[in-house]
Design an enzyme around this catalytic site. Structure first.
Site, PDB file in Angstrom:
ATOM      1  N   SER A 144       0.282  -1.078  -0.032  1.00  9.26           N
ATOM      2  CA  SER A 144       0.202  -0.079  -0.028  1.00  9.26           C
ATOM      3  C   SER A 144       1.260   1.227  -0.086  1.00  9.26           C
ATOM      4  CB  SER A 144      -0.913  -0.336   1.333  1.00  9.26           C
ATOM      5  OG  SER A 144      -1.072   1.057   1.568  1.00  9.26           O
ATOM      6  N   TYR A 157      -2.775  -0.882   9.580  1.00  7.12           N
ATOM      7  CA  TYR A 157      -2.875  -1.295   8.317  1.00  7.12           C
ATOM      8  C   TYR A 157      -0.966  -0.472   8.003  1.00  7.12           C
ATOM      9  CZ  TYR A 157      -4.167  -0.854   3.319  1.00  7.12           C
ATOM     10  OH  TYR A 157      -4.630  -1.176   2.683  1.00  7.12           O
TER      11      TYR A 157
HETATM   12  P1  NDP Z   1     -12.279  -5.407  -0.631  1.00  6.10           P
HETATM   13  O1  NDP Z   1     -12.530  -5.294   0.219  1.00  6.10           O
HETATM   14  O2  NDP Z   1     -12.303  -5.596  -2.827  1.00  6.10           O
HETATM   15  O3  NDP Z   1     -10.990  -7.031  -1.105  1.00  6.10           O
HETATM   16  C1  NDP Z   1     -10.475  -7.292   0.207  1.00  6.10           C
HETATM   17  C2  NDP Z   1     -10.727  -8.911  -0.101  1.00  6.10           C
HETATM   18  O4  NDP Z   1      -9.612  -8.941   0.526  1.00  6.10           O
HETATM   19  C3  NDP Z   1     -11.681  -9.415  -0.588  1.00  6.10           C
HETATM   20  O5  NDP Z   1     -12.135 -10.002  -1.256  1.00  6.10           O
HETATM   21  C4  NDP Z   1     -12.280 -10.321   0.831  1.00  6.10           C
HETATM   22  O6  NDP Z   1     -12.947 -11.214   0.502  1.00  6.10           O
HETATM   23  C5  NDP Z   1     -10.408 -10.529   1.851  1.00  6.10           C
HETATM   24  N1  NDP Z   1     -10.302 -10.957   2.881  1.00  6.10           N
HETATM   25  C6  NDP Z   1     -10.249  -9.655   3.748  1.00  6.10           C
HETATM   26  N2  NDP Z   1     -10.653 -10.798   4.379  1.00  6.10           N
HETATM   27  C7  NDP Z   1     -10.485 -11.836   4.191  1.00  6.10           C
HETATM   28  C8  NDP Z   1     -10.671 -13.140   5.160  1.00  6.10           C
HETATM   29  N3  NDP Z   1     -10.624 -13.571   6.594  1.00  6.10           N
HETATM   30  N4  NDP Z   1     -10.299 -14.349   4.354  1.00  6.10           N
HETATM   31  C9  NDP Z   1     -10.149 -14.495   3.070  1.00  6.10           C
HETATM   32  N5  NDP Z   1     -10.484 -13.300   2.730  1.00  6.10           N
HETATM   33  C10 NDP Z   1     -10.822 -11.864   3.144  1.00  6.10           C
HETATM   34  O7  NDP Z   1     -10.926  -4.042  -1.289  1.00  6.10           O
HETATM   35  P2  NDP Z   1      -9.289  -4.173  -2.177  1.00  6.10           P
HETATM   36  O8  NDP Z   1      -9.359  -4.877  -3.666  1.00  6.10           O
HETATM   37  O9  NDP Z   1      -8.956  -2.671  -2.286  1.00  6.10           O
HETATM   38  O10 NDP Z   1      -8.324  -4.920  -1.464  1.00  6.10           O
HETATM   39  C11 NDP Z   1      -7.329  -5.679  -1.519  1.00  6.10           C
HETATM   40  C12 NDP Z   1      -5.697  -5.280  -0.990  1.00  6.10           C
HETATM   41  O11 NDP Z   1      -5.429  -4.299  -1.558  1.00  6.10           O
HETATM   42  C13 NDP Z   1      -5.927  -5.214  -0.021  1.00  6.10           C
HETATM   43  O12 NDP Z   1      -4.859  -6.106   0.417  1.00  6.10           O
HETATM   44  C14 NDP Z   1      -5.953  -3.979   0.634  1.00  6.10           C
HETATM   45  O13 NDP Z   1      -4.845  -3.468   1.823  1.00  6.10           O
HETATM   46  C15 NDP Z   1      -5.296  -3.689  -0.513  1.00  6.10           C
HETATM   47  N6  NDP Z   1      -4.634  -1.692  -1.558  1.00  6.10           N
HETATM   48  C16 NDP Z   1      -5.827  -1.384  -1.157  1.00  6.10           C
HETATM   49  C17 NDP Z   1      -5.935  -0.515  -1.278  1.00  6.10           C
HETATM   50  C18 NDP Z   1      -6.873   1.306  -1.958  1.00  6.10           C
HETATM   51  O14 NDP Z   1      -7.347   1.493  -2.350  1.00  6.10           O
HETATM   52  N7  NDP Z   1      -8.384  -0.033  -2.187  1.00  6.10           N
HETATM   53  C19 NDP Z   1      -4.914   0.529  -1.527  1.00  6.10           C
HETATM   54  C20 NDP Z   1      -3.420  -0.337  -1.049  1.00  6.10           C
HETATM   55  C21 NDP Z   1      -4.203  -1.330  -0.624  1.00  6.10           C
HETATM   56  P3  NDP Z   1     -14.047 -11.189   1.230  1.00  6.10           P
HETATM   57  O15 NDP Z   1     -15.516 -10.606   0.299  1.00  6.10           O
HETATM   58  O16 NDP Z   1     -13.805 -13.183   0.243  1.00  6.10           O
HETATM   59  O17 NDP Z   1     -14.317 -11.816   2.614  1.00  6.10           O
END
Ligand code: NDP
Length: 254
Positions: A144, A157
């Site tokens: 991130s 985070y």
């Molecule tokens: P989303 O909320 O769309 O995606 C997060 C994903 O993590 C979901 O698909 C969710 O799956 C999965 N997840 C969370 N907890 C669990 C768990 N306990 N077990 C299995 N799966 C889990 O957000 P983003 O796409 O934005 O995030 C994806 C990555 O990118 C993350 O690591 C985030 O920190 C990182 N990121 C995002 C940024 C942004 O601006 N959006 C910026 C920087 C980094 P489910 O729905 O099945 O729980």
């Protein structure tokens, strides 16, 4: 082009059922990989699978709760049973708790650290023997801007995202001898469920991001297809331990 070809390769993406994970999954599928999306939400996963299969490749959903070590090992094992091998692991699952540090509970802390960082260790450990058997592999950790910068409302985070880059570097050093390359991607501000909540909770966030991003827009999940293919393909075979920003210039703006 052969250096970007992922035919016969199998990719496992935590949280590949939506957001940035699905954006990367689509890139990998379009380059020929078979894709396993691993997560909790089956409804999101069904729609993700339809999108991925429409790109011509094979895609399957495997249930995964990254908070459980046993679930990480079982999900990776299930992926190998489905497709016979594992070449690419994307440690993408993530969450956050927005509070000032003095208000955080131990439960908040562990939820974020365990989801964002410890899970990447569990999944990498689970994937390692399969990659060794395949003669090599690619691990991509999702960091991130908070791998680099700090924020008063995102202490766990930021700690987890700093840690995931160091995890990538350490695994890169340890497993280079096994022909496994481990790198990190540092997304800027991307329009997903995660940040939709943030935009509602943090006043002025949307405008601040736009003002600071030279590309003058928020990113979207499809912006991650190319970097995922690059870091998963032979094109990046001599790149390991790197952390690559995909941020529209956010991190180089003064
Ligand atoms: P989303 O909320 O769309 O995606 C997060 C994903 O993590 C979901 O698909 C969710 O799956 C999965 N997840 C969370 N907890 C669990 C768990 N306990 N077990 C299995 N799966 C889990 O957000 P983003 O796409 O934005 O995030 C994806 C990555 O990118 C993350 O690591 C985030 O920190 C990182 N990121 C995002 C940024 C942004 O601006 N959006 C910026 C920087 C980094 P489910 O729905 O099945 O729980």
């Amino acid at each position: 082009m052969a250096i970007f070809n992922l035919q016969e390769r199998v990719a496992f993406i935590t949280g590949g059922n939506g957001g940035i994970g699905l954006g990367m999954a689509k890139g990998l599928a379009a380059a020929g990989a078979s894709v396993v999306v691993a997560g909790r939400n089956k409804t999101k996963a069904q729609s993700a699978l339809s999108e991925l299969r429409s790109l011509g490749g094979e895609a399957e959903f495997v249930e995964l709760d990254v908070l459980q070590e046993s679930s990480c090992h079982q999900a990776v094992q299930r992926a190998v049973e489905l497709f016979g091998r594992l070449d690419i692991l994307v440690n993408n699952a993530g969450t956050t708790v927005r509070k000032q540090p003095q208000d955080l509970t131990a439960k908040d802390w562990h939820l974020v650290l365990d989801t964002n960082l410890t899970s990447a260790f569990y999944c990498s450990q689970a994937a390692y023997p399969h990659m060794v058997r395949a003669g090599g592999g690619k691990i991509i950790n999702i960091g991130s801007m908070m791998s680099v910068f700090a924020s008063s409302y995102a202490t766990p985070y930021a700690a987890s995202k700093g840690g995931i880059v160091q995890l990538a570097k350490s695994l890169a050093v340890a497993w280079a001898k096994d022909n496994i390359q481990v790198n990190a991607i540092l997304p800027g501000w991307i329009d997903t469920e995660l940040t939709r909540n943030a935009r509602e909770q943090v006043q002025g966030l949307h405008e601040r991001v736009l003002a600071r991003t030279p590309a003058q827009r928020w990113g979207n999940p499809d912006d991650f297809a190319g970097i995922a293919v690059f870091l998963a393909a032979p094109a990046s075979n001599f790149i390991t331990g790197a952390a690559i920003a995909v941020d529209g210039g956010y991190s180089v703006q003064t």
